[in-house]
Motif scaffolding. Structure first.
Motif, PDB file in Angstrom:
ATOM      1  N   UNK A   1       0.836  -1.199   0.000  1.00  0.00           N
ATOM      2  CA  UNK A   1       0.000   0.000   0.000  1.00  0.00           C
ATOM      3  C   UNK A   1       0.873   1.251   0.000  1.00  0.00           C
ATOM      4  N   UNK A   2       1.896   1.270   0.850  1.00  0.00           N
ATOM      5  CA  UNK A   2       2.731   2.459   1.015  1.00  0.00           C
ATOM      6  C   UNK A   2       3.494   2.822  -0.255  1.00  0.00           C
ATOM      7  N   UNK A   3       3.886   1.840  -1.040  1.00  0.00           N
ATOM      8  CA  UNK A   3       4.700   2.135  -2.223  1.00  0.00           C
ATOM      9  C   UNK A   3       3.874   2.378  -3.489  1.00  0.00           C
TER      10      UNK A   3
ATOM     11  N   UNK B   1      -1.209   6.208  -3.602  1.00  0.00           N
ATOM     12  CA  UNK B   1      -1.480   6.264  -2.165  1.00  0.00           C
ATOM     13  C   UNK B   1      -1.058   7.623  -1.618  1.00  0.00           C
ATOM     14  N   UNK B   2      -1.875   8.197  -0.724  1.00  0.00           N
ATOM     15  CA  UNK B   2      -1.535   9.482  -0.094  1.00  0.00           C
ATOM     16  C   UNK B   2      -1.471   9.312   1.423  1.00  0.00           C
TER      17      UNK B   2
ATOM     18  N   UNK C   1      -7.646 -10.263   7.239  1.00  0.00           N
ATOM     19  CA  UNK C   1      -6.784  -9.100   7.410  1.00  0.00           C
ATOM     20  C   UNK C   1      -7.361  -7.920   6.632  1.00  0.00           C
ATOM     21  N   UNK C   2      -7.154  -6.728   7.166  1.00  0.00           N
ATOM     22  CA  UNK C   2      -7.604  -5.519   6.477  1.00  0.00           C
ATOM     23  C   UNK C   2      -6.510  -4.465   6.498  1.00  0.00           C
ATOM     24  N   UNK C   3      -6.368  -3.774   5.359  1.00  0.00           N
ATOM     25  CA  UNK C   3      -5.469  -2.626   5.266  1.00  0.00           C
ATOM     26  C   UNK C   3      -6.259  -1.461   4.707  1.00  0.00           C
ATOM     27  N   UNK C   4      -6.009  -0.257   5.232  1.00  0.00           N
ATOM     28  CA  UNK C   4      -6.731   0.942   4.804  1.00  0.00           C
ATOM     29  C   UNK C   4      -5.823   1.779   3.902  1.00  0.00           C
ATOM     30  N   UNK C   5      -6.241   1.967   2.652  1.00  0.00           N
ATOM     31  CA  UNK C   5      -5.428   2.682   1.659  1.00  0.00           C
ATOM     32  C   UNK C   5      -6.167   3.938   1.210  1.00  0.00           C
TER      33      UNK C   5
ATOM     34  N   UNK D   1      -4.871  -2.622  -8.358  1.00  0.00           N
ATOM     35  CA  UNK D   1      -3.430  -2.879  -8.399  1.00  0.00           C
ATOM     36  C   UNK D   1      -2.956  -3.601  -7.146  1.00  0.00           C
ATOM     37  N   UNK D   2      -3.483  -3.187  -5.994  1.00  0.00           N
ATOM     38  CA  UNK D   2      -3.035  -3.782  -4.729  1.00  0.00           C
ATOM     39  C   UNK D   2      -3.475  -5.231  -4.589  1.00  0.00           C
ATOM     40  N   UNK D   3      -4.667  -5.548  -5.070  1.00  0.00           N
ATOM     41  CA  UNK D   3      -5.092  -6.949  -5.025  1.00  0.00           C
ATOM     42  C   UNK D   3      -4.111  -7.830  -5.799  1.00  0.00           C
TER      43      UNK D   3
END
Length: 283
Positions: free
Chosen positions: A197-199, A203-204, A233-237, A251-253
């Motif tokens: 997510x970070x890269x 992403x902001x 699991x969950x990530x917030x983007x 893209x992240x999936x």
């Protein structure tokens, strides 16, 4: 003979009024469109009220033209004067127009005054998602992702729950939810999700100065459930708008799935065991 000449003159006058009304309406439309496009060049300008006013002015021009045409006919002079009278316009239109049409006009005025959405906002109404393209006296026009036009009467919108993606804040949060096997490394999976997510270029960072001072994580990822066959699991983007958010989500999936495969992190899927019953009888 005199009656024929009189009727002919009336017909000529009505035709002239009709032509002048059409020409005046077209000129007004072009002038207002010119000013509208100039205003649209300023991104901070809201075109919603201006565009609605354009429709209203053109409608009034045609109503006045129709009223002047009626005045030329002796039998309709009273009706024509009623059109031109301020109070008479409302009462006459109320008598001639349908209740639904009046409801659409009033609802359109309320939409412009209270502004639950504006031109170019992305909204969801009754499972229809699209960009607001136009608001006129009768309806709201949405353009969906497939470039279709969705026409929704103003009175219908006034009675529905509206989801406005762009109201006050255009930032969009996409939740990346993935289930992994119970035997997989949960910490490693969370680390991969944070890194991917970070890269991502869309992403902001939405952390405040205080959050950064407290060393809050750039990306939040957590275990949110222990399901029957997986650990959820969950990530917030976060992205700057819903369009970027959708691209980033897709893209992240793909990238997270690829990293999970490389790290031998299992993503369970439903499996069934099929048993065939034998028809042979025992001796």
């Amino acid at each position: 003979m005199i009656d024929y000449l009189k009727d002919f003159r009336i017909g000529i006058v009505i035709a002239i009024i009709a032509i002048v009304t059409i020409i005046l309406g077209a000129i007004t439309d072009k002038i207002l469109r010119y000013f509208l496009y100039r205003k649209l060049s300023n991104k901070e300008y809201d075109a919603t009220g201006f565009r609605f006013l354009k429709h209203l002015i053109i409608t009034v021009i045609y109503i006045l033209g129709f009223a002047f045409a009626l005045i030329q006919i002796p039998e309709f002079k009273i009706i024509g004067h009623s059109f031109l009278a301020g109070a008479g316009v409302i009462s006459l239109v109320a008598g001639l127009a349908s209740q639904q049409a009046l409801s659409n006009i009033v609802s359109g005025i309320f939409l412009v005054i209270f502004k639950p959405f504006r031109i170019n906002d992305k909204i969801t109404i009754n499972s229809f998602v699209g960009i607001v393209e136009d608001i006129n006296l009768r309806q709201v026009v949405l353009k969906d992702a497939e470039n279709n036009r969705i026409i929704i009467p103003n009175s219908v919108i006034s009675n529905q729950i509206i989801v406005n993606t762009n109201m006050h804040d255009t930032k969009c949060c996409k939740i990346i939810e993935i289930g992994i096997g119970y035997e997989s490394d949960v910490e490693k999976a969370l680390e991969i999700m944070r890194e991917e997510v970070a890269k991502h270029p869309l992403f902001i960072d939405t952390r405040t100065a205080e959050n950064k001072k407290l060393k809050a994580p750039l990306v939040v990822a957590r275990v949110v459930a222990l399901a029957d066959s997986s650990v959820t699991l969950k990530a917030w983007a976060w992205s700057k708008n819903s369009t970027d958010g959708f691209i980033m989500y897709c893209d992240l999936l793909q990238s997270i799935k690829k990293r999970f495969d490389e790290a031998a992190i299992d993503i369970p899927y439903p499996q069934r065991v099929v048993t065939f019953k034998s028809n042979e009888t025992k001796p």
